[in-house]
Design a protein around this motif. Sequence first.
Motif, PDB file in Angstrom:
ATOM      1  N   ALA A 199      -6.564  12.557   9.325  1.00 33.55           N
ATOM      2  CA  ALA A 199      -5.412  12.153   8.536  1.00 33.55           C
ATOM      3  C   ALA A 199      -5.378  12.842   7.179  1.00 33.55           C
ATOM      4  N   ALA A 200      -4.189  12.852   6.570  1.00 32.26           N
ATOM      5  CA  ALA A 200      -4.010  13.472   5.252  1.00 32.26           C
ATOM      6  C   ALA A 200      -4.953  12.891   4.206  1.00 32.26           C
ATOM      7  N   PRO A 201      -5.139  11.569   4.122  1.00 36.26           N
ATOM      8  CA  PRO A 201      -6.064  11.044   3.112  1.00 36.26           C
ATOM      9  C   PRO A 201      -7.501  11.501   3.333  1.00 36.26           C
ATOM     10  N   VAL A 248      -6.926   2.219  -0.991  1.00 36.41           N
ATOM     11  CA  VAL A 248      -6.879   1.986   0.450  1.00 36.41           C
ATOM     12  C   VAL A 248      -5.594   1.256   0.804  1.00 36.41           C
ATOM     13  N   ASN A 249      -4.862   1.790   1.774  1.00 35.18           N
ATOM     14  CA  ASN A 249      -3.688   1.063   2.259  1.00 35.18           C
ATOM     15  C   ASN A 249      -3.819   0.765   3.740  1.00 35.18           C
ATOM     16  N   ALA A 261      -0.411  11.680  -0.185  1.00 33.16           N
ATOM     17  CA  ALA A 261      -1.768  11.243  -0.509  1.00 33.16           C
ATOM     18  C   ALA A 261      -2.138  11.674  -1.916  1.00 33.16           C
ATOM     19  N   ARG A 262      -1.761  12.900  -2.278  1.00 33.94           N
ATOM     20  CA  ARG A 262      -2.067  13.394  -3.629  1.00 33.94           C
ATOM     21  C   ARG A 262      -1.248  12.660  -4.685  1.00 33.94           C
ATOM     22  N   PRO A 270      -8.401   8.696  -1.592  1.00 32.64           N
ATOM     23  CA  PRO A 270      -7.418   7.887  -0.876  1.00 32.64           C
ATOM     24  C   PRO A 270      -7.861   7.605   0.561  1.00 32.64           C
ATOM     25  N   PHE A 271      -7.489   6.437   1.069  1.00 34.82           N
ATOM     26  CA  PHE A 271      -7.795   6.055   2.446  1.00 34.82           C
ATOM     27  C   PHE A 271      -6.602   5.302   3.023  1.00 34.82           C
TER      28      PHE A 271
END
Length: 400
Positions: A51-53, A71-72, A88-89, A108-109
Amino acid sequence: MSQSLLPSVKGIRLASVPAGLRDWQRDDLLLVEIDQGAAVSAVFTQNPFCAAPVVVAREHLLRGRVRALLVNAGNANAATGARGLSDARACCAAVAKALAVRPEQVLPFSTGVIGEQLPLQKLLDAIPPAAAQLCHRGWDRAAQAILTTDTRAKTASRTLEANGERITVAGIAKGAGMIQPNMATMLAYVATDAAIARPLLDTLLNEAVGASFNRICVDGDTSTNDACVLIATGAAGRPVKTPGGAGYSALRQAITEVHIALAQAIVQDGEGASKFVTLQVAEAESPEEALRVAFAVGRSPLVKTALYASDPNWGRLVMAIGNGIQGGLDTRRVHITLDGVPVVKAGCRAPDYREAQGAAVFAKAAFTIRIALGRGHCSEHIWTCDFSHGYVTINAEYRS
């Protein structure tokens, strides 16, 4: 905020808030602030469709001191292309602004549905309120905020005395499906207030993950978003720099125990699961072979449905064992026991075995299957669960 049941970890502040990422009424965004000077180690999924994160977190981990985690739940931000990376950025930049740190100091997660774009504005709107609510005693609420199909939060902690100082290790995790990690687990965050040098922290994390999250299987699938983070804030005790340092052994044990407790909790809460099974493989030629056979049995749908039915169909066990062997196997050397009850001897049904004995074991909520291959002297184990009607329902209705 409600008082946490987990002990606080000096040097860590947490906040959980509702961002409304799915159609639910609950916290789904977690912000973690880490004191300056802490050491942070992390391992991530080896799934190439990461994933992107995960991509961004890997980049940021290499660039400097980590000061925050975001975290989302509800959206994995996986398979989302350039926009996913940009989102994510952007989340990292928003956290950096709220906490007065640099964007590359934020990891990020995300966890949730794959292939949907992140509802970025909802996250951006929720970050300032989260920053305003940061406190030391937010672990249990944090454990709830990161859940998806989980039915309960996963938490664990240990306290110990090292060098005359009281040290705390606390952790949370989420995961119930898409689970056979190849590095860590779905999402797991463990922190200690011990002072541990970064190279040694990396070693401790890899050892703990190898003894825990890399030994669990719910359905045999490695997620696009798996990550495990270990934080050492250094707020308590003298620095531990080498494996021979004072207090190292006890600290290593506590960190590993927390990881194992979290990993086992994931299997126990496997989607639709009703059985918790320890699979032991002994007398293998190598540790790799032992684990390969254990996972071949532990992820077999035929074995897992037999577990659910409380049907001791040992023929499915020998089938799965054969699928896990690379090279010839002298089946006459294979023995299988169920909680100590001999079921298979010399590759065939044990002469004294009775079906009622196996059924009594399979009816338990937790039991052990031991497989001796008769090929060598290496032993390994994993933890797995059954496949139920509930597993099919949960995943068939996952996006409805």
